[in-house]
Design an enzyme around this catalytic site. Structure first.
Site, PDB file in Angstrom:
ATOM      1  N   SER A 102      25.793  -2.159  -4.900  1.00  0.00           N
ATOM      2  CA  SER A 102      26.189  -2.384  -3.505  1.00  0.00           C
ATOM      3  C   SER A 102      27.447  -3.238  -3.416  1.00  0.00           C
ATOM      4  O   SER A 102      27.794  -3.974  -4.337  1.00  0.00           O
ATOM      5  CB  SER A 102      25.065  -3.078  -2.736  1.00  0.00           C
ATOM      6  OG  SER A 102      23.851  -2.381  -2.882  1.00  0.00           O
TER       7      SER A 102
HETATM    8  N1  SAH Z   1      20.257  -3.369  -6.181  1.00  0.00           N
HETATM    9  C1  SAH Z   1      21.138  -2.499  -6.931  1.00  0.00           C
HETATM   10  C2  SAH Z   1      21.681  -1.394  -6.054  1.00  0.00           C
HETATM   11  C3  SAH Z   1      21.021  -0.178  -6.412  1.00  0.00           C
HETATM   12  S1  SAH Z   1      21.337   1.280  -5.462  1.00  0.00           S
HETATM   13  C4  SAH Z   1      22.247  -3.248  -7.599  1.00  0.00           C
HETATM   14  O1  SAH Z   1      22.394  -4.459  -7.345  1.00  0.00           O
HETATM   15  O2  SAH Z   1      22.964  -2.657  -8.408  1.00  0.00           O
HETATM   16  C5  SAH Z   1      19.664   1.720  -5.121  1.00  0.00           C
HETATM   17  C6  SAH Z   1      18.782   1.922  -6.298  1.00  0.00           C
HETATM   18  O3  SAH Z   1      17.499   2.278  -5.807  1.00  0.00           O
HETATM   19  C7  SAH Z   1      19.194   3.038  -7.257  1.00  0.00           C
HETATM   20  O4  SAH Z   1      19.301   2.542  -8.543  1.00  0.00           O
HETATM   21  C8  SAH Z   1      18.068   4.055  -7.128  1.00  0.00           C
HETATM   22  O5  SAH Z   1      17.798   4.747  -8.323  1.00  0.00           O
HETATM   23  C9  SAH Z   1      16.919   3.164  -6.721  1.00  0.00           C
HETATM   24  N2  SAH Z   1      15.788   3.856  -6.081  1.00  0.00           N
HETATM   25  C10 SAH Z   1      15.818   4.941  -5.271  1.00  0.00           C
HETATM   26  N3  SAH Z   1      14.584   5.292  -4.898  1.00  0.00           N
HETATM   27  C11 SAH Z   1      13.735   4.398  -5.480  1.00  0.00           C
HETATM   28  C12 SAH Z   1      12.315   4.232  -5.496  1.00  0.00           C
HETATM   29  N4  SAH Z   1      11.490   5.055  -4.820  1.00  0.00           N
HETATM   30  N5  SAH Z   1      11.796   3.217  -6.203  1.00  0.00           N
HETATM   31  C13 SAH Z   1      12.603   2.368  -6.912  1.00  0.00           C
HETATM   32  N6  SAH Z   1      13.940   2.476  -6.943  1.00  0.00           N
HETATM   33  C14 SAH Z   1      14.509   3.472  -6.236  1.00  0.00           C
END
Ligand code: SAH
Length: 217
Positions: A67
């Site tokens: 993000s």
């Molecule tokens: N917090 C992260 C941003 C990640 S983007 C950072 O600081 O880099 C959102 C993330 O949520 C992705 O990696 C995606 O794979 C994950 N995601 C999507 N659906 C999900 C689910 N049902 N359970 C856990 N993670 C999930």
């Protein structure tokens, strides 16, 4: 000015620019300090290292993104994390948000649905000195019941509604921040607060754009 300091200045400017939505013209000093300390460049792939400190999301593979720094800072600020707080993160991704929470002294539990991303984040978190952050592969919509209740929950992928298990795993007096809306459409960052009697209130904070919360495949 260093790239790192430039990121902090941009976060401060974005905070002022969005005050009408968020009600916050200044973020907590502890949050900005945590953002300053975490080496964001360690959490992005080599291909985008030059842009690591820019105030924009970056691709981390598997069609996912780390993000934008301002959004990470705002979400962290809204969670009002205190040292020792138990914090659940849904969507470990690169591990960056987890590291920022860990810098604030939180006990972080982070769930990621894509095994390869979870593995990469684990390696980065260990290498950057955040070995105590707990990670697991699974469906974040289910939370992490064995570790509940949590003082704070941060959801970093958008769903049309906040999964009910997450509100259940929030302790009375706890706070949750989550993007709510349809994938690819305008979403809203929501602040959920559970009072000491267990009653839940929500507040719209800011229009945002997150990758979707998906089902394990
Ligand atoms: N917090 C992260 C941003 C990640 S983007 C950072 O600081 O880099 C959102 C993330 O949520 C992705 O990696 C995606 O794979 C994950 N995601 C999507 N659906 C999900 C689910 N049902 N359970 C856990 N993670 C999930």
């Amino acid at each position: 000015m260093s790239d790192r300091e430039g990121m902090i200045r941009t976060i401060e400017a974005e905070t002022r620019a969005t005050v009408d939505h968020t009600g916050r013209s200044v973020l907590r000093t502890a949050v900005l300090e945590a953002m300053r300390r975490v080496d964001r460049s360690a959490f992005v792939p080599d291909m985008v290292k030059a842009e690591a400190w820019a105030n924009q999301p970056q691709p981390i593979g598997h069609r996912q993104t780390i993000s934008q720094p301002f959004i990470v800072a705002l979400m962290t600020d809204l969670l009002d994390v205190r040292p020792g707080d138990r914090v659940l993160e849904i969507g470990t991704g690169s591990g960056y948000q987890a590291a920022v929470l860990a810098e604030l002294g939180a006990l972080v539990f982070s769930v990621e649905v894509i095994p390869e991303l979870a593995e990469g984040a684990r390696l980065t978190l260990d290498a950057q000195g955040y070995g105590w952050v707990a990670t697991k592969v699974g469906d974040g919509a289910l939370g992490w019941p064995e570790q509940a209740p949590f003082d704070a929950i941060v959801v970093t992928a958008a769903a049309p509604e906040i999964p009910p298990a997450l509100a259940e795993q929030l302790r009375p007096g706890g706070r949750m921040v989550a993007p709510v809306g349809q994938p690819g459409c305008a979403q809203t960052l929501i602040l959920v607060e559970k009072d000491e009697d267990g009653a839940v209130t929500t507040r719209d904070v800011l229009p945002v754009m997150f990758v979707p919360l998906t089902q394990p495949g």
